[in-house]
Design an enzyme around this catalytic site. Structure first.
Site, PDB file in Angstrom:
ATOM      1  N   CYS A   2      50.759  37.089  39.444  1.00  0.00           N
ATOM      2  CA  CYS A   2      49.447  37.587  39.513  1.00  0.00           C
ATOM      3  C   CYS A   2      48.343  36.680  39.792  1.00  0.00           C
ATOM      4  O   CYS A   2      48.155  35.724  39.075  1.00  0.00           O
ATOM      5  CB  CYS A   2      49.070  38.875  38.736  1.00  0.00           C
ATOM      6  SG  CYS A   2      50.369  39.903  38.343  1.00  0.00           S
ATOM      7  N   ARG A  27      50.978  33.039  46.173  1.00  0.00           N
ATOM      8  CA  ARG A  27      51.637  33.250  44.926  1.00  0.00           C
ATOM      9  C   ARG A  27      52.380  34.585  45.106  1.00  0.00           C
ATOM     10  O   ARG A  27      53.527  34.951  44.203  1.00  0.00           O
ATOM     11  CB  ARG A  27      50.668  33.566  43.520  1.00  0.00           C
ATOM     12  CG  ARG A  27      49.871  32.315  43.233  1.00  0.00           C
ATOM     13  CD  ARG A  27      48.558  32.603  42.435  1.00  0.00           C
ATOM     14  NE  ARG A  27      49.111  32.914  41.054  1.00  0.00           N
ATOM     15  CZ  ARG A  27      48.954  32.117  39.985  1.00  0.00           C
ATOM     16  NH1 ARG A  27      48.633  31.127  40.027  1.00  0.00           N
ATOM     17  NH2 ARG A  27      49.305  32.651  38.846  1.00  0.00           N
ATOM     18  N   TRP A  74      51.439  41.717  41.345  1.00  0.00           N
ATOM     19  CA  TRP A  74      52.747  41.618  41.660  1.00  0.00           C
ATOM     20  C   TRP A  74      53.599  42.683  40.692  1.00  0.00           C
ATOM     21  O   TRP A  74      53.466  42.369  39.407  1.00  0.00           O
ATOM     22  CB  TRP A  74      53.468  40.263  41.738  1.00  0.00           C
ATOM     23  CG  TRP A  74      54.995  39.982  42.046  1.00  0.00           C
ATOM     24  CD1 TRP A  74      55.463  39.821  43.253  1.00  0.00           C
ATOM     25  CD2 TRP A  74      56.092  40.249  41.104  1.00  0.00           C
ATOM     26  NE1 TRP A  74      56.740  39.898  43.185  1.00  0.00           N
ATOM     27  CE2 TRP A  74      57.303  40.075  42.058  1.00  0.00           C
ATOM     28  CE3 TRP A  74      56.264  40.383  39.852  1.00  0.00           C
ATOM     29  CZ2 TRP A  74      58.611  40.117  41.414  1.00  0.00           C
ATOM     30  CZ3 TRP A  74      57.678  40.420  39.282  1.00  0.00           C
ATOM     31  CH2 TRP A  74      58.673  40.013  40.030  1.00  0.00           C
ATOM     32  N   ASN A 100      47.605  39.328  33.793  1.00  0.00           N
ATOM     33  CA  ASN A 100      48.634  38.763  34.316  1.00  0.00           C
ATOM     34  C   ASN A 100      49.697  38.542  32.882  1.00  0.00           C
ATOM     35  O   ASN A 100      49.442  37.799  32.075  1.00  0.00           O
ATOM     36  CB  ASN A 100      48.500  37.272  34.894  1.00  0.00           C
ATOM     37  CG  ASN A 100      49.558  36.740  35.611  1.00  0.00           C
ATOM     38  OD1 ASN A 100      50.808  37.223  35.670  1.00  0.00           O
ATOM     39  ND2 ASN A 100      49.403  35.313  35.981  1.00  0.00           N
ATOM     40  N   GLY A 101      50.950  38.886  33.205  1.00  0.00           N
ATOM     41  CA  GLY A 101      52.023  38.954  32.243  1.00  0.00           C
ATOM     42  C   GLY A 101      52.554  40.258  31.962  1.00  0.00           C
ATOM     43  O   GLY A 101      52.238  41.240  32.823  1.00  0.00           O
ATOM     44  N   GLU A 473      71.403  26.389  47.720  1.00  0.00           N
ATOM     45  CA  GLU A 473      70.003  26.358  48.281  1.00  0.00           C
ATOM     46  C   GLU A 473      69.619  26.928  49.598  1.00  0.00           C
ATOM     47  O   GLU A 473      68.699  27.418  49.872  1.00  0.00           O
ATOM     48  CB  GLU A 473      69.409  24.732  48.068  1.00  0.00           C
ATOM     49  CG  GLU A 473      67.903  24.674  48.685  1.00  0.00           C
ATOM     50  CD  GLU A 473      66.793  25.425  47.976  1.00  0.00           C
ATOM     51  OE1 GLU A 473      65.806  25.596  48.439  1.00  0.00           O
ATOM     52  OE2 GLU A 473      66.976  26.017  47.082  1.00  0.00           O
ATOM     53  N   LYS A 477      67.204  30.285  50.615  1.00  0.00           N
ATOM     54  CA  LYS A 477      66.397  30.026  51.643  1.00  0.00           C
ATOM     55  C   LYS A 477      66.579  31.182  52.624  1.00  0.00           C
ATOM     56  O   LYS A 477      65.391  31.931  53.123  1.00  0.00           O
ATOM     57  CB  LYS A 477      66.246  28.674  52.474  1.00  0.00           C
ATOM     58  CG  LYS A 477      65.636  27.686  51.404  1.00  0.00           C
ATOM     59  CD  LYS A 477      64.027  27.808  51.353  1.00  0.00           C
ATOM     60  CE  LYS A 477      63.570  27.099  49.891  1.00  0.00           C
ATOM     61  NZ  LYS A 477      64.163  27.715  48.754  1.00  0.00           N
ATOM     62  N   GLU A 480      65.443  34.716  50.883  1.00  0.00           N
ATOM     63  CA  GLU A 480      64.097  34.593  50.626  1.00  0.00           C
ATOM     64  C   GLU A 480      63.379  35.095  51.766  1.00  0.00           C
ATOM     65  O   GLU A 480      62.418  35.863  51.646  1.00  0.00           O
ATOM     66  CB  GLU A 480      63.710  33.373  50.053  1.00  0.00           C
ATOM     67  CG  GLU A 480      64.021  32.839  48.391  1.00  0.00           C
ATOM     68  CD  GLU A 480      63.766  31.645  48.251  1.00  0.00           C
ATOM     69  OE1 GLU A 480      63.011  31.475  47.156  1.00  0.00           O
ATOM     70  OE2 GLU A 480      63.722  30.715  48.999  1.00  0.00           O
ATOM     71  N   HIS A 496      89.520  31.927  46.407  1.00  0.00           N
ATOM     72  CA  HIS A 496      89.684  32.466  44.982  1.00  0.00           C
ATOM     73  C   HIS A 496      88.786  33.893  45.154  1.00  0.00           C
ATOM     74  O   HIS A 496      88.351  33.953  44.103  1.00  0.00           O
ATOM     75  CB  HIS A 496      89.440  31.820  43.793  1.00  0.00           C
ATOM     76  CG  HIS A 496      90.183  30.473  43.695  1.00  0.00           C
ATOM     77  ND1 HIS A 496      91.665  30.532  43.381  1.00  0.00           N
ATOM     78  CD2 HIS A 496      89.934  29.194  43.950  1.00  0.00           C
ATOM     79  CE1 HIS A 496      91.961  29.213  43.275  1.00  0.00           C
ATOM     80  NE2 HIS A 496      91.013  28.479  43.687  1.00  0.00           N
ATOM     81  N   LYS A 597      55.125  33.323  44.092  1.00  0.00           N
ATOM     82  CA  LYS A 597      55.334  31.796  44.204  1.00  0.00           C
ATOM     83  C   LYS A 597      55.627  31.124  42.624  1.00  0.00           C
ATOM     84  O   LYS A 597      56.420  30.468  42.362  1.00  0.00           O
ATOM     85  CB  LYS A 597      54.107  31.140  44.681  1.00  0.00           C
ATOM     86  CG  LYS A 597      54.125  29.613  44.569  1.00  0.00           C
ATOM     87  CD  LYS A 597      55.186  29.325  45.605  1.00  0.00           C
ATOM     88  CE  LYS A 597      55.187  27.764  45.832  1.00  0.00           C
ATOM     89  NZ  LYS A 597      56.409  27.111  46.636  1.00  0.00           N
TER      90      LYS A 597
END
Length: 602
Positions: A2, A27, A74, A100-101, A473, A477, A480, A496, A597
């Protein structure tokens, strides 16, 4: 996570807080709000969705005052609605709070506030009601709050009884005070305050800061006035825009050669062709184990780093997801080295893991893009990624900086132990910026492939050795920013179980190069995919594309380079592929849904 912005002593405080919140949009957030105190008393405006919605609300109902406190939320507790947006107030509208938290004991606190009617689903709303129930002055109410809250938090507060004062406190979540002339500021990080000041105080856990137009006073956890260091930062770079690129993500992808060049300039001696990282206080020859801990993209860089360190320096490496690390309470060998990897240096899970490692007597290194961060301040050694501000939520240049830094660390350890670094690697490393620049010229080819990939519902990404984490990765991406489901596997694991999903509508992205000695194995895996008629995108060097030419539907060529650098040259086409697929899908590339972020809650 946040975003928090506060200003006191400025006539345009509301407008400037709003501008500060915009600088924190990167963020990630899903609602926003602002509160101010004027002759009308304490008022607030809130809106779900983007800051543009909050601006529309302010246009309908203006808000003014020379003190203002804003927030981008957020969602954790409660849906992303206007009612759940910050700032929150008490029933008498005396206190406004942004948070925030996570307040872990909010349910217990709510049960103690039996005379309070709660208006939201959030843990954060508990805070103004607790403040209102505390006795004494507003400062005393804030100081009492410290002993009442359990969890991690950064709090900005203002009280109608002291209409020219902001209050702030933190525990386990970042909060910075900006110093001005006749005005002072509060922010989640310096970026929000960059236009106004370059002078900052980074609050320590359980500090309470009192901000007025005339000055700032900080009290420690015992209520004693404390002198915290004042730091001057170069914040000019954070004000840079997209510089002609359509999105910050594309700009940051194209910045990667320069990022690598900066890292080499700082940490690589081109004359001796040796790594020159900051000195450590321990003897690498006696280190029994290295532990790499991170989250998300940083965790995938750590997986590459495991290969680097074990192969170059011969020290066993354990890689852990930070959110699981401390809860399994792993035994850490005496004399071991713990490496925390975090772009922001504030990732809550990684910070908690770092604190656990310190309690276990580990030497601590932090790799971060924010040398003033909480993790950096707790570490024995800090390796600054020097990537510059990364605005897009999906990490690109920071991932490359982490990977190169881990390679340099591995080389540095090898040198300290008297081990000769692999033949040809120093020369290849020196030319890496030019090689990555060459990679960026493939835009048009990647766009053509992206049009086809964008039609898929699911994909597999496959790779072997050093390219197995890069496959992960690449899949991350794509997920996301395009919202297409993608999974990644070490290529040998596909048979497998996952191979059961393959058909002619299930594309597979295969990464392989000829320099790692695994090409024959990779082509064998590719044949297994082709036998199931899955469309194949093969990304590799010349020899790889020649070997797999008859098996694949699309090809993207990467330069021939040293095996240790294959992760870096294959990363760029994967980043660009995700970017152009997202464009095809019409998603919000820089601020994808549901993501933040800097994840400063567990």
């Amino acid at each position: 996570m946040c975003g928090i912005v506060g200003i006191v002593g400025r006539d345009s405080a509301v407008e400037d807080v709003l501008d500060g919140l915009k600088r924190l949009e990167y963020r990630g957030y899903d609602s926003a709000g602002v509160a101010a105190i004027s002759s009308n008393g304490l008022e607030r405006r809130r809106a779900a969705g983007k800051i543009a919605n909050l601006e529309a609300e302010l246009n309908n109902q203006a808000l003014s005052g020379n003190i203002a406190l804003g927030h981008t939320r957020w969602a954790t507790h409660g849906a992303p609605t206007t009612d759940n947006a910050h700032p929150h107030t008490d029933m008498a509208n005396t206190w406004a709070v942004v948070h925030n938290g996570i307040i872990e004991n909010y349910a217990e606190l709510r049960s103690q506030l039996s005379n309070v009617t709660f208006a939201t689903e959030t843990d954060s709303e508990t805070i103004p009601h607790v403040l209102a129930s505390n006795t004494g002055t507003p400062l005393q109410a804030v100081q009492s709050l410290q002993g009442q809250l359990t969890g991690a938090f950064a709090l900005g507060m203002m009280c109608a009884k002291t209409p020219n004062t902001l209050y702030a406190t933190r525990r386990g979540a970042p909060l910075v005070v900006g110093l001005g002339d006749g005005e002072n500021y509060l922010g989640s990080d310096p970026m929000a305050l960059a236009p106004y000041t370059n002078t900052f105080i980074f609050l320590e856990d359980d500090d309470v800061a009192v901000l007025t137009a005339e000055g700032v006073t900080v009290y420690d956890s015992q209520g004693v006035e404390a002198l915290r260091p004042v730091k001057t930062l170069d914040v000019s770079s954070v004000l840079a825009g997209k510089e002609g690129y359509r999105h910050f993500m594309l700009k940051e992808i194209h910045e990667q050669p320069a990022v690598v060049a900066r890292l080499l300039e700082q940490y690589w001696d081109s004359t001796s062709q040796k790594s020159q990282l900051p000195q450590v206080s321990w003897d690498w020859a006696t280190v029994p184990q290295i532990t790499l801990v991170a989250c998300g993209t940083a965790y995938l860089a750590a997986l590459v780093g495991k290969y680097y360190i074990e192969q170059l320096a011969g020290i066993p490496v354990q890689v852990d997801v930070a959110s699981e690390f401390r809860y399994r309470q792993p035994p850490l060998q005496k004399g071991g080295v713990f490496v925390a990897i975090s772009q922001s240096g504030e990732t809550a899970d990684t910070l908690a893991a770092l604190e656990y490692a310190k309690e276990q007597g580990q030497h601590v290194i932090t790799m971060t893009n924010t040398a003033t961060s909480s993790m950096a301040r707790l570490s024995d050694v800090v390796l600054d990624l020097t990537a510059g501000p990364e605005i897009a939520v999906a990490s690109t240049k920071a991932f490359t900086a982490m990977t190169v830094s881990l390679l340099l660390l591995a080389a540095d350890i090898a040198q300290a132990k008297g081990i000769t670094v692999n033949s040809g690697l120093p020369q290849a490393l020196q030319s890496l910026p030019q090689v990555l620049t060459q990679q960026l010229s493939q835009d048009r080819d990647i766009q053509a492939v992206a049009k086809q990939i964008a039609q898929a519902d699911s994909l597999f990404y496959l790779g072997r050795g050093l390219l197995a984490p890069i496959a992960q990765e690449g899949a991350l991406k794509l997920k996301e920013i395009s919202y297409i489901h993608a999974e990644a596997y070490a290529a040998g694991e596909m048979k497998h179980g996952p191979i059961a999903l393959l058909d002619d509508e299930f594309p597979v992205v295969m990464l392989a190069t000829s320099s790692d000695g695994l090409l024959d194995k990779s082509i064998s895996n590719l044949q297994e995919v082709a036998a199931r008629r899955a469309p194949i995108l093969l990304i590799g060097d010349t020899a790889t594309l020649d070997a797999g030419n008859d098996l694949c539907d699309w090809q993207l060529q990467v330069p021939n380079t040293h095996a240790m650098l294959a992760p870096l040259v294959t990363t760029i086409p994967l980043q660009l592929l995700a970017y152009y697929v997202a464009l095809e899908k019409g998603t919000d590339v820089d601020q994808p849904r549901n993501l933040a972020k800097s994840v400063t809650v567990e």
